[in-house]
Design a protein around this motif. Structure first.
Motif, short mmCIF file in Angstrom:
data_model
loop_
_atom_site.label_atom_id
_atom_site.label_comp_id
_atom_site.label_asym_id
_atom_site.label_seq_id
_atom_site.Cartn_x
_atom_site.Cartn_y
_atom_site.Cartn_z
N ASP A 59 54.87 22.98 36.90
CA ASP A 59 53.60 22.27 36.71
C ASP A 59 52.56 23.21 36.10
OD1 ASP A 59 51.22 20.86 36.90
OD2 ASP A 59 51.41 20.43 39.04
N ASP A 60 52.19 22.97 34.86
CA ASP A 60 51.24 23.84 34.16
C ASP A 60 49.86 23.87 34.81
OD1 ASP A 60 53.04 24.72 32.25
OD2 ASP A 60 52.60 23.06 30.90
N SER A 61 49.51 22.84 35.57
CA SER A 61 48.20 22.82 36.21
C SER A 61 48.19 23.60 37.53
CB SER A 61 47.76 21.38 36.46
OG SER A 61 48.58 20.75 37.42
N ASN A 62 49.34 24.06 37.99
CA ASN A 62 49.44 24.79 39.25
C ASN A 62 49.56 26.28 38.95
OD1 ASN A 62 50.09 25.91 41.70
ND2 ASN A 62 51.64 24.40 42.22
N SER A 63 48.51 27.03 39.25
CA SER A 63 48.54 28.47 39.03
C SER A 63 48.90 29.25 40.30
CB SER A 63 47.19 28.95 38.49
OG SER A 63 46.17 28.67 39.43
N ASP A 64 49.14 28.54 41.40
CA ASP A 64 49.46 29.20 42.67
C ASP A 64 50.93 29.60 42.77
OD1 ASP A 64 46.85 28.86 43.53
OD2 ASP A 64 47.28 26.93 44.47
N VAL A 65 51.81 28.93 42.01
CA VAL A 65 53.24 29.19 42.12
C VAL A 65 53.84 29.26 40.72
CG1 VAL A 65 55.44 28.34 43.04
CG2 VAL A 65 53.35 27.90 44.30
N ASP A 66 54.40 30.43 40.37
CA ASP A 66 55.11 30.53 39.09
C ASP A 66 56.50 31.14 39.24
OD1 ASP A 66 54.51 33.26 39.34
OD2 ASP A 66 53.16 33.31 37.62
N TRP A 67 56.96 31.30 40.47
CA TRP A 67 58.33 31.75 40.72
C TRP A 67 58.78 31.31 42.10
CZ3 TRP A 67 58.79 34.91 44.97
CH2 TRP A 67 57.66 35.64 45.36
N LEU A 68 60.09 31.26 42.27
CA LEU A 68 60.66 30.98 43.60
C LEU A 68 61.95 31.75 43.77
CD1 LEU A 68 63.36 28.92 43.99
CD2 LEU A 68 61.81 27.35 42.88
N ILE A 69 62.22 32.11 45.01
CA ILE A 69 63.48 32.76 45.38
C ILE A 69 64.10 31.88 46.46
CG2 ILE A 69 64.58 34.78 46.42
CD1 ILE A 69 62.19 36.45 45.39
N ALA A 70 65.36 31.54 46.28
CA ALA A 70 66.08 30.72 47.24
C ALA A 70 67.35 31.47 47.69
CB ALA A 70 66.46 29.38 46.63
N SER A 71 67.72 31.24 48.94
CA SER A 71 68.93 31.86 49.46
C SER A 71 69.41 31.04 50.64
CB SER A 71 68.66 33.31 49.87
OG SER A 71 69.88 33.96 50.18
N PHE A 72 70.44 31.51 51.29
CA PHE A 72 70.99 30.78 52.43
C PHE A 72 69.98 30.72 53.56
CE2 PHE A 72 74.64 31.93 49.94
CZ PHE A 72 75.35 30.74 49.92
N ASP A 73 69.91 29.56 54.19
CA ASP A 73 68.95 29.27 55.26
C ASP A 73 69.44 29.91 56.55
OD1 ASP A 73 66.89 28.22 56.74
OD2 ASP A 73 67.62 26.16 56.68
N GLY A 74 68.80 31.01 56.94
CA GLY A 74 69.17 31.69 58.18
C GLY A 74 70.62 32.13 58.17
N SER A 75 71.37 31.71 59.18
CA SER A 75 72.77 32.10 59.28
C SER A 75 73.70 31.05 58.66
CB SER A 75 73.16 32.33 60.74
OG SER A 75 72.99 31.13 61.47
N SER A 76 73.13 30.04 58.02
CA SER A 76 73.94 28.99 57.39
C SER A 76 74.77 29.57 56.25
CB SER A 76 73.04 27.87 56.85
OG SER A 76 73.81 26.94 56.13
#
Length: 131
Positions: free
Chosen positions: A34-51
């Protein structure tokens, strides 16, 4: 949302990879795009806890590729996406030496639609040395 892969031996039949990407990942990716959102320009995702199957967002923020690279967890395989200064979007995978071999090959974030390409992430990576 399960990720899918196509086994070339199956004639193109898609099979589940066994990984379940939680909806929050796609929601945060929408914020990154979203070009209008300057609060977030990256994300990191990984396994949820011990899942061993559920992938969720473990970190997100602003500051581009450099901030994302400096926020990578130690010894944990992760995946994500970044909006570059050029306005282009890239996805990445990151598998440090210390993480399990089984975990390294499990997650594929094909839910991050609209990226230009995938890069191999590493700590200290900058847009200037991104090839």
């Amino acid at each position: 949302m399960p990720t899918l892969f196509t086994d070339p031996r199956s004639g193109g039949v898609k099979k589940s990879s066994g990984v379940n990407v939680l909806p929050i990942v796609a929601e945060v990716w929408t914020q990154v795009r979203d070009d209008s959102n300057s609060d977030v320009d990256w994300l990191i995702a990984s396994f949820d806890g011990s899942s061993k199957t559920d992938i969720t967002v473990i970190s997100s923020g602003s500051g581009g590729l450099e901030k994302c690279a400096s926020s990578l967890p130690e010894n944990v395989a992760c995946y994500g996406g970044i909006k570059l200064k050029t306005g282009r979007f890239v996805t990445f995978c990151y598998a440090p030496e210390g993480c399990s071999v089984m975990v390294r090959g499990r997650g594929v974030l094909n839910v991050l639609e609209g990226s230009d390409r995938e890069i191999v992430m590493k700590p200290g990576l900058t847009e200037e040395n991104l090839i």
